[in-house]
Design an enzyme around this catalytic site. Structure first.
Site, PDB file in Angstrom:
ATOM      1  N   GLY A   9      21.498 -65.116 -86.083  1.00 30.31           N
ATOM      2  CA  GLY A   9      20.665 -65.772 -85.071  1.00 30.31           C
ATOM      3  C   GLY A   9      19.924 -64.718 -84.258  1.00 30.31           C
ATOM      4  O   GLY A   9      19.865 -63.544 -84.640  1.00 30.31           O
ATOM      5  N   ALA A 129      16.713 -62.477 -76.250  1.00 29.80           N
ATOM      6  CA  ALA A 129      16.288 -62.479 -77.653  1.00 29.80           C
ATOM      7  C   ALA A 129      15.823 -63.880 -78.006  1.00 29.80           C
ATOM      8  O   ALA A 129      16.468 -64.858 -77.633  1.00 29.80           O
ATOM      9  CB  ALA A 129      17.450 -62.090 -78.546  1.00 29.80           C
ATOM     10  N   LYS A 187      29.880 -65.127 -66.088  1.00 30.23           N
ATOM     11  CA  LYS A 187      28.704 -65.454 -66.919  1.00 30.23           C
ATOM     12  C   LYS A 187      28.627 -66.975 -67.111  1.00 30.23           C
ATOM     13  O   LYS A 187      27.544 -67.563 -67.046  1.00 30.23           O
ATOM     14  CB  LYS A 187      28.812 -64.735 -68.264  1.00 30.23           C
ATOM     15  CG  LYS A 187      27.700 -65.096 -69.276  1.00 30.23           C
ATOM     16  CD  LYS A 187      26.475 -64.251 -69.101  1.00 30.23           C
ATOM     17  CE  LYS A 187      25.228 -64.674 -69.846  1.00 30.23           C
ATOM     18  NZ  LYS A 187      25.296 -64.947 -71.239  1.00 30.23           N
ATOM     19  N   ASN A 205      13.399 -69.935 -67.257  1.00 28.17           N
ATOM     20  CA  ASN A 205      14.398 -69.681 -66.214  1.00 28.17           C
ATOM     21  C   ASN A 205      13.758 -69.469 -64.843  1.00 28.17           C
ATOM     22  O   ASN A 205      14.277 -69.911 -63.818  1.00 28.17           O
ATOM     23  CB  ASN A 205      15.240 -68.453 -66.564  1.00 28.17           C
ATOM     24  CG  ASN A 205      16.053 -68.660 -67.826  1.00 28.17           C
ATOM     25  OD1 ASN A 205      16.079 -69.765 -68.374  1.00 28.17           O
ATOM     26  ND2 ASN A 205      16.719 -67.614 -68.302  1.00 28.17           N
TER      27      ASN A 205
HETATM   28  O1  KPL Z   1      22.605 -66.372 -71.068  1.00 33.83           O
HETATM   29  C1  KPL Z   1      21.566 -66.937 -70.864  1.00 33.83           C
HETATM   30  C2  KPL Z   1      21.193 -67.977 -71.862  1.00 33.83           C
HETATM   31  O2  KPL Z   1      20.031 -68.355 -71.949  1.00 33.83           O
HETATM   32  O3  KPL Z   1      22.110 -68.430 -72.573  1.00 33.83           O
HETATM   33  C3  KPL Z   1      20.769 -66.659 -69.614  1.00 33.83           C
HETATM   34  C4  KPL Z   1      21.469 -65.592 -68.803  1.00 33.83           C
HETATM   35  C5  KPL Z   1      20.635 -67.917 -68.791  1.00 33.83           C
HETATM   36  C6  KPL Z   1      19.416 -66.087 -69.913  1.00 33.83           C
HETATM   37  O4  KPL Z   1      18.516 -66.986 -70.465  1.00 33.83           O
END
Ligand code: KPL
Length: 310
Positions: A9, A129, A187, A205
């Site tokens: 991915g 990414a 996180k 975001n």
């Molecule tokens: O971890 C992320 C995600 O998109 O899963 C963040 C930190 C919100 C960054 O896009």
């Protein structure tokens, strides 16, 4: 160091591409034979931060062809962890280490159920990414990767340092923390606020703090997760609203991973994110109404995907 990255991915291709570019011996592990053959033949298309494009001819291996690696990095979506964990015994047969860099909670437990906890590492990554098509990755933003030995792990500090050094040699910031179990929660607290709301509203975001009603819900979801973390014996050292704001600003141009999943019609990681807050909250007697609501809405969005009108 022989490295296997499980899952081609966005994150898997980004890491494999960077390690490969830095001269490391790396392979990608895929479970889909047609895609593996395509990626092996065509190579991984890697678009770097400066927009430069390179084709990286990284070996792509199917589960039946696995050889022992020193480090296996699990990057698959949380819903595929139990399948990916089946690859670990072959990969870790020479005493290698496995590191999960996935979103959400529960991944480590599913890996440990297959391998035991001793040779496992956990981490979180703020690397940006995106994957416009299979085997193509756009490196969308630098961000630190934080790794550490979770509860039950016996990975030595020199081995952990070697993993961090691998990231740094590939130009990726990496920190080691001795409280990685708390870092996973920290996180998660960010993801349960940002991911579902950006996916429901289809915004990047950076737009979230600008939408007052959505922002209140994001902060409420993150605050509930802080309470569940505390009730689980963790001490997350973050103010949820401040932290959400920091991450939204730092990743303003990103489409969250959940938004990318919704746009591509894929299942999301809602169960490993807000779903975990709800399940763990219920077991601990901590109310989580906002996370329950967001979990239900995301599931409804997934179910509606094939029925949607334009
Ligand atoms: O971890 C992320 C995600 O998109 O899963 C963040 C930190 C919100 C960054 O896009």
């Amino acid at each position: 160091m022989k490295i296997a990255v499980i899952g081609p991915g966005a994150l898997g291709c980004l890491l494999a591409g960077r390690f490969f570019g830095a001269g490391a011996e790396v392979c990608l592990v895929d479970y889909r034979p047609e895609r593996a053959a395509f990626l092996q033949e065509r190579g991984i298309i890697f678009i770097d931060l400066d927009g430069s494009r390179a084709v990286r001819r990284i070996p792509v291996v199917l589960p039946e062809g696995l050889k022992p690696a020193d480090l296996s990095i699990v990057t698959v979506k949380a819903g595929q962890t139990s399948t990916a964990a089946q690859d670990l015994p072959a990969l870790m047969a020479g005493g290698g280490i496995a590191l999960t860099l996935q979103n959400g909670l529960g991944n480590l437990e599913q890996m440990a159920a297959v391998t035991g906890p001793r040779r496992l590492l956990a981490g979180v990554t703020f690397l940006g990414a995106t994957q416009p098509a299979a085997g193509e990755v756009i490196f969308a933003g630098q961000g630190t990767t934080i790794i550490g030995a979770p509860k039950g792990s016996l990975v030595r500090s020199d081995e952990l340092a070697a993993v961090a050094e691998l990231f740094r040699r590939a130009g990726l910031a990496c920190q080691i923390r001795d409280d990685i179990d708390t870092v996973l929660w920290e996180k998660l607290i960010v993801n349960v606020g940002i991911n579902p709301l950006t996916a429901i509203l289809r915004v990047r975001n950076g737009a979230l703090p600008e939408i007052p009603e959505a922002w209140k819900l994001a902060v409420a979801a993150a605050s509930e997760a802080v309470e569940v973390a505390r009730a689980s014996g963790m001490a997350p050292a973050i103010d949820p609203e401040k932290r959400l704001k920091e991450v939204c600003t730092a990743t303003a141009a990103n489409r969250s991973s959940m938004l990318q999943d919704i746009l591509a019609g894929r299942p999301t990681e809602i169960d490993a994110l807000n779903g975990q807050v709800t399940t763990r909250g219920a077991a601990l007697g901590v109310p989580t109404p906002v996370n329950s609501f967001l979990t239900a809405i995301l599931k409804a969005l997934e179910q509606a995907s094939p029925l949607r009108v334009n």
